[in-house]
Design an enzyme around this catalytic site. Structure first.
Site, mmCIF file in Angstrom:
data_model
loop_
_atom_site.group_PDB
_atom_site.id
_atom_site.type_symbol
_atom_site.label_atom_id
_atom_site.label_comp_id
_atom_site.label_asym_id
_atom_site.label_seq_id
_atom_site.Cartn_x
_atom_site.Cartn_y
_atom_site.Cartn_z
ATOM 1 N N GLY A 248 0.827 -1.208 0.000
ATOM 2 C CA GLY A 248 0.000 0.000 0.000
ATOM 3 C C GLY A 248 0.860 1.256 0.000
ATOM 4 C CG ASP A 249 3.299 2.062 3.206
ATOM 5 O OD1 ASP A 249 2.212 2.635 3.439
ATOM 6 O OD2 ASP A 249 3.874 1.338 4.047
HETATM 7 P P1 ATP Z 1 -0.408 -3.519 2.809
HETATM 8 O O1 ATP Z 1 -0.223 -5.004 2.659
HETATM 9 O O2 ATP Z 1 0.818 -2.736 2.538
HETATM 10 O O3 ATP Z 1 -1.121 -3.112 4.070
HETATM 11 P P2 ATP Z 1 -2.775 -2.470 1.622
HETATM 12 O O4 ATP Z 1 -3.745 -3.338 2.369
HETATM 13 O O5 ATP Z 1 -2.677 -1.036 2.004
HETATM 14 O O6 ATP Z 1 -1.354 -3.127 1.580
HETATM 15 P P3 ATP Z 1 -3.555 -3.665 -0.850
HETATM 16 O O7 ATP Z 1 -4.909 -3.374 -1.369
HETATM 17 O O8 ATP Z 1 -3.333 -5.002 -0.245
HETATM 18 O O9 ATP Z 1 -3.144 -2.463 0.080
HETATM 19 O O10 ATP Z 1 -2.482 -3.534 -2.019
HETATM 20 C C1 ATP Z 1 -2.143 -2.274 -2.606
HETATM 21 C C2 ATP Z 1 -1.852 -2.486 -4.069
HETATM 22 O O11 ATP Z 1 -0.709 -3.357 -4.158
HETATM 23 C C3 ATP Z 1 -2.933 -3.168 -4.872
HETATM 24 O O12 ATP Z 1 -3.896 -2.246 -5.355
HETATM 25 C C4 ATP Z 1 -2.138 -3.818 -5.991
HETATM 26 O O13 ATP Z 1 -1.873 -2.876 -7.011
HETATM 27 C C5 ATP Z 1 -0.823 -4.187 -5.287
HETATM 28 N N1 ATP Z 1 -0.857 -5.590 -4.817
HETATM 29 C C6 ATP Z 1 -1.236 -6.047 -3.610
HETATM 30 N N2 ATP Z 1 -1.189 -7.394 -3.562
HETATM 31 C C7 ATP Z 1 -0.743 -7.801 -4.774
HETATM 32 C C8 ATP Z 1 -0.493 -9.056 -5.388
HETATM 33 N N3 ATP Z 1 -0.723 -10.205 -4.725
HETATM 34 N N4 ATP Z 1 -0.040 -9.084 -6.669
HETATM 35 C C9 ATP Z 1 0.182 -7.936 -7.351
HETATM 36 N N5 ATP Z 1 -0.052 -6.701 -6.843
HETATM 37 C C10 ATP Z 1 -0.528 -6.628 -5.579
HETATM 38 O O1 RIB Z 2 2.386 -0.278 5.614
HETATM 39 C C1 RIB Z 2 3.390 -1.063 6.180
HETATM 40 C C2 RIB Z 2 3.829 -0.474 7.474
HETATM 41 O O2 RIB Z 2 2.764 -0.540 8.380
HETATM 42 C C3 RIB Z 2 4.967 -1.236 8.117
HETATM 43 O O3 RIB Z 2 6.240 -0.771 7.698
HETATM 44 C C4 RIB Z 2 4.710 -1.059 9.595
HETATM 45 O O4 RIB Z 2 5.565 -0.113 10.154
HETATM 46 C C5 RIB Z 2 3.256 -0.633 9.704
HETATM 47 O O5 RIB Z 2 3.086 0.561 10.296
#
Ligand code: ATP
Ligand code: RIB
Length: 300
Positions: A248-249
């Site tokens: 997400g970042d």
């Molecule tokens: P995080 O795991 O960092 O908390 P998040 O929950 O904020 O992520 P997600 O919706 O899981 O955000 O993912 C953000 C973006 O990353 C998605 O919109 C997609 O573009 C990419 N992404 C996440 N998972 C995958 C995957 N399995 N394969 C390819 N791209 C991915």
């Molecule tokens: O988005 C990922 C981040 O969420 C990690 O680096 C951890 O620090 C948490 O805050």
């Protein structure tokens, strides 16, 4: 070159990779451990810099050795820390991260010094932080008072305001901030926490409350981009997933960089999908964040 001002937490990530995520009360052996700089704000600052923008990072560091190491690390990335504060006597923030072998994760955060950021810190910033254009990118691991004031100042100065509501906080609505947000980027869980709705309806509801455009990230299914005149699904790239921490970042930072360069929201989200896809192919948060060249290669 684009310009991105990032407000958010700087943490140390204690990463423990396990054969699977443990159940409550269960002790699981067989893990491997590493610690590394993290926190959504710090990850987004590093990701935006690697994606090619000038980056000012607004955050709070503890008064300890680990914070001094992280400062040095951020400066080596080329991030402007002029306005990052060090809080006397406070310890740095920490995230405990468990990652299962399929890449799923559980994260708990102690905010440490980040908890001391307030509206007063944002008021103290000179006008040129906000009046030189570009994008303000905010995540919610810092107190809402600081977040609210940064959104107000950036909106007043004509910056593009991108808010990544992670973790979700209903005060964004209660404090009247939604109409000042150009792009809100919840994941599915955060969209549901903010509206009680599934992604399609959540995007409409958030726009009805004043947010200009909504990008809901859908993990491996990509993202949904909803603007005044369009509704687009951008599929995720097919990659081998190792660890989704920081996906997400990477997404939010690349989105902000592309918007700061004048690209449309759909173009920006497509470029951001490439950045996030690369991020999930490597362990940890910042170690997985791609360079501008790598993003361009995957997105071309
Ligand atoms: P995080 O795991 O960092 O908390 P998040 O929950 O904020 O992520 P997600 O919706 O899981 O955000 O993912 C953000 C973006 O990353 C998605 O919109 C997609 O573009 C990419 N992404 C996440 N998972 C995958 C995957 N399995 N394969 C390819 N791209 C991915
Ligand atoms: O988005 C990922 C981040 O969420 C990690 O680096 C951890 O620090 C948490 O805050």
């Amino acid at each position: 070159m684009g310009r991105v001002v990032v407000l958010g937490a700087s943490l140390t990530d204690m990463n423990l990779r396990l054969p699977r995520l443990p159940r409550p009360g269960e002790t699981l052996l067989g893990g491997t451990f590493f610690n590394a700089p993290g926190g959504k704000g710090a990850n987004q600052a590093v990701a935006a810099r690697r994606a090619g923008a000038d980056v000012i990072f607004l955050t709070a560091f503890g008064d300890d050795d680990i914070a001094r190491q992280i400062r040095t690390h951020d400066e080596a990335e080329g991030i402007d820390l002029r306005y990052a504060k060090t809080v006397a006597g406070a310890s740095s923030g920490v995230a405990l991260i468990l990652v299962g072998d399929n890449g799923d994760n559980l994260i708990g955060v102690a905010m440490g010094a980040n908890a001391s950021l307030g509206a007063v810190d944002i008021d103290a910033l000179p006008d040129d932080v906000f009046d030189q254009g570009g994008v303000l990118l905010v995540s919610l691991e810092v107190p809402i008072g600081a977040v609210a004031q940064a959104i107000r100042r950036a909106h007043r100065s004509g910056m593009t305001v991108v808010v990544n509501p992670a973790p979700a906080d209903p005060q964004l609505g209660e404090l009247g901030l939604l109409p000042m947000i150009d792009v809100l980027t919840p994941n599915e869980t955060e969209a549901e926490a903010l509206t009680g709705m599934t992604p399609d309806d959540a995007a409409d509801s958030l726009r009805a409350q004043g947010v200009k455009s909504v990008v809901i990230t859908l993990g491996g299914r990509g993202c949904l981009v909803v603007t005044a005149g369009s509704r687009t699904i951008i599929p995720a790239h097919q990659v081998e997933v190792v660890d989704t921490v920081g996906a997400g970042d990477a997404f939010n930072a690349a989105l902000a960089v592309a918007l700061s360069e004048g690209r449309t929201l759909n173009e920006a989200a497509s470029w951001a999908s490439a950045a996030a896809a690369i991020a999930v192919t490597k362990p940890g948060a910042q170690g997985a964040l791609p360079s501008r060249e790598a993003i361009n290669r995957l997105s071309s």
